[in-house]
Design a protein around this motif. Sequence first.
Motif, PDB file in Angstrom:
ATOM      1  N   GLN A 258       0.858  -1.192   0.000  1.00 20.83           N
ATOM      2  CA  GLN A 258       0.000   0.000   0.000  1.00 20.83           C
ATOM      3  C   GLN A 258       0.894   1.242   0.000  1.00 20.83           C
ATOM      4  OE1 GLN A 258      -2.725   0.193   3.301  1.00 20.83           O
ATOM      5  NE2 GLN A 258      -3.940   1.822   2.373  1.00 20.83           N
ATOM      6  N   LEU A 259       1.042   1.864  -1.149  1.00 22.03           N
ATOM      7  CA  LEU A 259       2.030   2.930  -1.313  1.00 22.03           C
ATOM      8  C   LEU A 259       1.719   4.185  -0.506  1.00 22.03           C
ATOM      9  CD1 LEU A 259       2.736   2.523  -5.122  1.00 22.03           C
ATOM     10  CD2 LEU A 259       4.173   1.788  -3.208  1.00 22.03           C
ATOM     11  N   SER A 260       0.458   4.461  -0.258  1.00 29.12           N
ATOM     12  CA  SER A 260       0.122   5.681   0.486  1.00 29.12           C
ATOM     13  C   SER A 260       0.709   5.664   1.893  1.00 29.12           C
ATOM     14  CB  SER A 260      -1.398   5.874   0.553  1.00 29.12           C
ATOM     15  OG  SER A 260      -2.016   4.807   1.262  1.00 29.12           O
ATOM     16  N   THR A 261       0.875   4.476   2.472  1.00 27.79           N
ATOM     17  CA  THR A 261       1.431   4.397   3.821  1.00 27.79           C
ATOM     18  C   THR A 261       2.946   4.566   3.835  1.00 27.79           C
ATOM     19  OG1 THR A 261       1.710   1.991   3.776  1.00 27.79           O
ATOM     20  CG2 THR A 261      -0.436   2.840   4.474  1.00 27.79           C
ATOM     21  N   HIS A 262       3.558   4.534   2.658  1.00 28.16           N
ATOM     22  CA  HIS A 262       5.008   4.707   2.533  1.00 28.16           C
ATOM     23  C   HIS A 262       5.344   6.026   1.823  1.00 28.16           C
ATOM     24  CE1 HIS A 262       5.765   0.499   3.717  1.00 28.16           C
ATOM     25  NE2 HIS A 262       4.711   0.206   2.978  1.00 28.16           N
ATOM     26  N   ALA A 263       4.374   6.919   1.730  1.00 33.68           N
ATOM     27  CA  ALA A 263       4.529   8.129   0.907  1.00 33.68           C
ATOM     28  C   ALA A 263       5.742   8.963   1.292  1.00 33.68           C
ATOM     29  CB  ALA A 263       3.256   8.970   0.972  1.00 33.68           C
ATOM     30  N   ARG A 264       5.961   9.170   2.565  1.00 31.65           N
ATOM     31  CA  ARG A 264       7.079  10.025   3.003  1.00 31.65           C
ATOM     32  C   ARG A 264       8.427   9.423   2.608  1.00 31.65           C
ATOM     33  NH1 ARG A 264       8.291  12.244   9.171  1.00 31.65           N
ATOM     34  NH2 ARG A 264      10.285  13.278   8.674  1.00 31.65           N
ATOM     35  N   ASP A 265       8.613   8.131   2.886  1.00 31.32           N
ATOM     36  CA  ASP A 265       9.881   7.474   2.536  1.00 31.32           C
ATOM     37  C   ASP A 265      10.084   7.450   1.027  1.00 31.32           C
ATOM     38  OD1 ASP A 265      10.638   6.990   5.162  1.00 31.32           O
ATOM     39  OD2 ASP A 265       9.665   5.026   5.223  1.00 31.32           O
ATOM     40  N   LEU A 266       9.005   7.234   0.287  1.00 28.18           N
ATOM     41  CA  LEU A 266       9.113   7.214  -1.166  1.00 28.18           C
ATOM     42  C   LEU A 266       9.512   8.572  -1.706  1.00 28.18           C
ATOM     43  CD1 LEU A 266       6.040   4.999  -2.061  1.00 28.18           C
ATOM     44  CD2 LEU A 266       8.366   4.624  -2.898  1.00 28.18           C
ATOM     45  N   ARG A 267       8.915   9.650  -1.193  1.00 26.45           N
ATOM     46  CA  ARG A 267       9.263  10.995  -1.653  1.00 26.45           C
ATOM     47  C   ARG A 267      10.719  11.307  -1.384  1.00 26.45           C
ATOM     48  NH1 ARG A 267       4.135  12.527   0.442  1.00 26.45           N
ATOM     49  NH2 ARG A 267       5.132  13.132   2.406  1.00 26.45           N
ATOM     50  N   GLU A 268      11.186  10.961  -0.209  1.00 23.95           N
ATOM     51  CA  GLU A 268      12.574  11.250   0.151  1.00 23.95           C
ATOM     52  C   GLU A 268      13.544  10.456  -0.717  1.00 23.95           C
ATOM     53  OE1 GLU A 268      12.862  10.476   4.318  1.00 23.95           O
ATOM     54  OE2 GLU A 268      11.785  12.320   4.902  1.00 23.95           O
ATOM     55  N   ALA A 269      13.236   9.185  -0.950  1.00 20.67           N
ATOM     56  CA  ALA A 269      14.111   8.358  -1.786  1.00 20.67           C
ATOM     57  C   ALA A 269      14.102   8.841  -3.238  1.00 20.67           C
ATOM     58  CB  ALA A 269      13.673   6.895  -1.700  1.00 20.67           C
ATOM     59  N   LEU A 270      12.937   9.205  -3.734  1.00 18.60           N
ATOM     60  CA  LEU A 270      12.819   9.657  -5.113  1.00 18.60           C
ATOM     61  C   LEU A 270      13.603  10.959  -5.333  1.00 18.60           C
ATOM     62  CD1 LEU A 270      11.616   9.235  -7.892  1.00 18.60           C
ATOM     63  CD2 LEU A 270       9.520  10.361  -7.109  1.00 18.60           C
ATOM     64  N   ALA A 271      13.559  11.825  -4.327  1.00 15.06           N
ATOM     65  CA  ALA A 271      14.290  13.095  -4.443  1.00 15.06           C
ATOM     66  C   ALA A 271      15.791  12.870  -4.596  1.00 15.06           C
ATOM     67  CB  ALA A 271      14.007  13.963  -3.222  1.00 15.06           C
ATOM     68  N   ARG A 272      16.313  11.787  -4.013  1.00  9.17           N
ATOM     69  CA  ARG A 272      17.755  11.499  -4.097  1.00  9.17           C
ATOM     70  C   ARG A 272      18.138  10.857  -5.427  1.00  9.17           C
ATOM     71  NH1 ARG A 272      16.732   9.088   1.023  1.00  9.17           N
ATOM     72  NH2 ARG A 272      17.336   7.020   0.246  1.00  9.17           N
ATOM     73  N   LEU A 273      17.157  10.282  -6.116  1.00  6.75           N
ATOM     74  CA  LEU A 273      17.479   9.492  -7.309  1.00  6.75           C
ATOM     75  C   LEU A 273      17.115  10.153  -8.626  1.00  6.75           C
ATOM     76  CD1 LEU A 273      16.293   5.969  -6.095  1.00  6.75           C
ATOM     77  CD2 LEU A 273      18.609   6.909  -6.064  1.00  6.75           C
ATOM     78  N   ARG A 274      16.355  11.202  -8.619  1.00  7.66           N
ATOM     79  CA  ARG A 274      15.904  11.841  -9.860  1.00  7.66           C
ATOM     80  C   ARG A 274      17.086  12.269 -10.718  1.00  7.66           C
ATOM     81  NH1 ARG A 274      10.612  13.457 -10.486  1.00  7.66           N
ATOM     82  NH2 ARG A 274       9.272  13.262  -8.644  1.00  7.66           N
TER      83      ARG A 274
END
Length: 274
Positions: A258-274
């Motif tokens: 369920q991705l909505s429950t991991h939203a914060r971690d996903l945003r932070e990880a995505l910001a490092r990889l873009r």
Amino acid sequence: MPHSTSKTLRRYGWERALAVPSLLLALFLPAAALPAPAAAGRHDLEVVGGDLARTGQFPWVVRVSGGCAGTLVAARVVLTAAHCAAGLPVDGIAVTADTVDLDDRRAREARVVRAVMAPGYKQVTEGDDWALLQLDRKLSLPTIAVNDAPALDTGTFTVIGWGATGEDRVQERKLRYVEVPLVADHTCVGAYRPAGYTYRPDEMLCAGYVDDGRRDACYGDSGGPLVRRDSYGAWLQIGVVSWGIGCARPGLPGVYTQLSTHARDLREALARLR
């Protein structure tokens, strides 16, 4: 996975138990399988009862080498399941994009240069089953937004992948999709408890047909997307194909991160990889 002879448990895409025929075992079993309850047999998922995708219908869906799928969430970042990358050398993972047919010579290829796992990931049935893969180059293709609103985690979803169309079949060459309805958390808790598995309502979603099976993800769909339309009609990724028992078995709907429950971690990880 333990060396069990039971034929009940599947893990979408990478792992196979020794009960699976040797040809499939060679295709899908990694060097180090993950632990599971002693009663487990196989632990995998593909699209059962689905339709062939049209060229360009889901342009953000990609194939991840080793028998998984994923989605392009940024020009050089793929979202997939953690169990599709855990324990593997990053430079051994490749991505095939911009095609619905894996034999298409015009498909785009990219290599993975970095992988970020969910912070709490240990094994697929314990949750936190997501990973972001950074590619060696940007792909000029549409991307899909990841849901961060739990209120949208409802209704009927679409699951997409190159997985098998049945438990006794190999993975597919052509992309397929199928619609599956949300299943109540308490139903999934009750479905998996007898098999020794804990369904975690705080970070997992269940979707499928409880009474008669019919449609589901299957072997080779691991890491693929569970999606729906948002209020503007755009596709939104709700979940990631994670685990389940068998393929389209009555009373055993598929389990998704369920991705909505991991939203914060996903945003932070995505910001490092873009």
